[in-house]
Design a protein around this motif. Sequence first.
Motif, PDB file in Angstrom:
ATOM      1  N   GLN A  55      -8.068  -1.267   6.456  1.00 43.92           N
ATOM      2  CA  GLN A  55      -7.315  -0.776   5.317  1.00 43.92           C
ATOM      3  C   GLN A  55      -7.745  -1.407   4.006  1.00 43.92           C
ATOM      4  N   HIS A  56      -8.314  -2.599   4.051  1.00 47.84           N
ATOM      5  CA  HIS A  56      -8.649  -3.288   2.817  1.00 47.84           C
ATOM      6  C   HIS A  56     -10.150  -3.480   2.620  1.00 47.84           C
ATOM      7  N   SER A 114      -0.280  -4.253   5.567  1.00 51.52           N
ATOM      8  CA  SER A 114      -1.090  -3.680   6.629  1.00 51.52           C
ATOM      9  C   SER A 114      -0.275  -3.666   7.920  1.00 51.52           C
ATOM     10  N   GLN A 164       0.853  -1.185   0.000  1.00 55.10           N
ATOM     11  CA  GLN A 164       0.000   0.000   0.000  1.00 55.10           C
ATOM     12  C   GLN A 164       0.890   1.237   0.000  1.00 55.10           C
ATOM     13  N   ALA A 197      -5.951  -4.674   9.096  1.00 54.86           N
ATOM     14  CA  ALA A 197      -6.198  -5.432   7.868  1.00 54.86           C
ATOM     15  C   ALA A 197      -7.632  -5.253   7.419  1.00 54.86           C
TER      16      ALA A 197
END
Length: 105
Positions: free
Chosen positions: A98-99, A77, A60, A95
Amino acid sequence: MAEPYVEQVEYLDVLTKIGKKIGKKIGGSKPRGDVHRDGDYHKAVHVWIFTESTQELLLQKRADCKDSWPGLWDISSAGHISAGDSSLITAQKPAANQHADQHPS
């Protein structure tokens, strides 16, 4: 009328060089900014997402507003372990957050 925004201060457990917590739960914890400023040892989690079928590693790009390493590529992450929290619970939080936009539930 809306409640005024109050910034939440994240507290981290301060550790010795060998990873032992300093002091009691409150006494050995400091605000995140103070921990970074003072160079204290503290816990963090890293989650690496690797797709075996395509041999790809998900990275990322950090936001430009981050206080450390803004705008650079980073691991899949990560997150600090808040005072008193466990690494497993903490690993699941960033996790999922962020996703979430890439894998809606």
